[in-house]
Write an enzyme that holds these catalytic residues in place. Sequence first.
Site, PDB file in Angstrom:
ATOM      1  N   LYS A  19       6.824  -9.156   3.013  1.00 53.76           N
ATOM      2  CA  LYS A  19       7.637 -10.822   3.059  1.00 53.76           C
ATOM      3  C   LYS A  19       8.658  -9.685   0.749  1.00 53.76           C
ATOM      4  CE  LYS A  19       4.648 -13.529   2.113  1.00 53.76           C
ATOM      5  NZ  LYS A  19       4.158 -12.560   1.671  1.00 53.76           N
ATOM      6  N   ARG A 132      -0.199  -0.645  -3.025  1.00 57.21           N
ATOM      7  CA  ARG A 132       0.733  -0.978  -2.995  1.00 57.21           C
ATOM      8  C   ARG A 132       1.221  -1.022  -5.379  1.00 57.21           C
ATOM      9  NH1 ARG A 132       2.268  -6.883  -2.147  1.00 57.21           N
ATOM     10  NH2 ARG A 132       0.602  -7.289  -3.356  1.00 57.21           N
TER      11      ARG A 132
END
Length: 223
Positions: A19, A132
């Site tokens: 997102k 990440r």
Amino acid sequence: MTASKRIFLVLLGPPGSGKGTQARRLQEHLGIPQVSTGDLFRCNVKAETPLGVLAKRYMDKGELVPDKVTIRMVAQRLQEEDCANGAILDGFPRNLIQASALDELLAADGGVALVVWFNASDEEVMNRITGRRVCRSCGQVYHMMFNPPQQEGVCDVDGGELYLRADDQPETVKNRLYVYYKQSSPLVGYYYAKGLLAEVDGSQSPDAVTEAFLTLLKSHGYL
Ligand code: ADP
Ligand code: AMP
């Protein structure tokens, strides 16, 4: 002369579904900013504001920050000047209470324009989240394998240090996924019933997801 309508897009999907990556890319195309509640909380945590101190207690466990403070924070953010034409909401709403609060907040603008649901498997999002890395100063997001920086541990944008978010540890991610299925996934039905839901296959490459997203926005007349 009639004022042009503000456009509010909601990005829905499990943590790690992409997102934030897509919101950052799309803001230039759409001319409206990404409003990420996770980023707003992280800024408050970093600045050690009372909101940040409160939010950290929930974020560290992978729980949702209480609705009242989250909704108030979003309401204030959407009043800022850069949201004059709308916003890309990334990470909000995350449950039905927040969704109905958003409906009220946007009543004068005709409500949410479109909800884009990024679908990706638990395995995929787990791989993405554990790899990440985020820039400590500008918040730019990388992935050690899928989207590495030019120099290991250093942000391409501003040279800041890259770090692993405390809530990106595997144990916390498991709880965040549980919270997603329990509290956030009912929003898929909520927005489907309103005729606002569009699905994008979030398991594709970042460029393919952007392409699908742009095609969707064009087909709805937003580009
Ligand atoms: P979210 O905002 O949904 O939590 P992010 O945009 O931060 O997700 O993406 C999670 C991680 O996966 C980041 O490390 C990002 O670089 C990486 N990523 C994002 N989209 C893709 C994709 N389509 N394919 C592979 N990795 C991706
Ligand atoms: P994110 O950056 O979207 O992965 O969010 C990180 C964390 O911030 C979440 O696990 C929650 O603790 C908190 N958070 C972000 N958005 C919300 C929201 N809409 N409601 C409650 N908590 C949130």
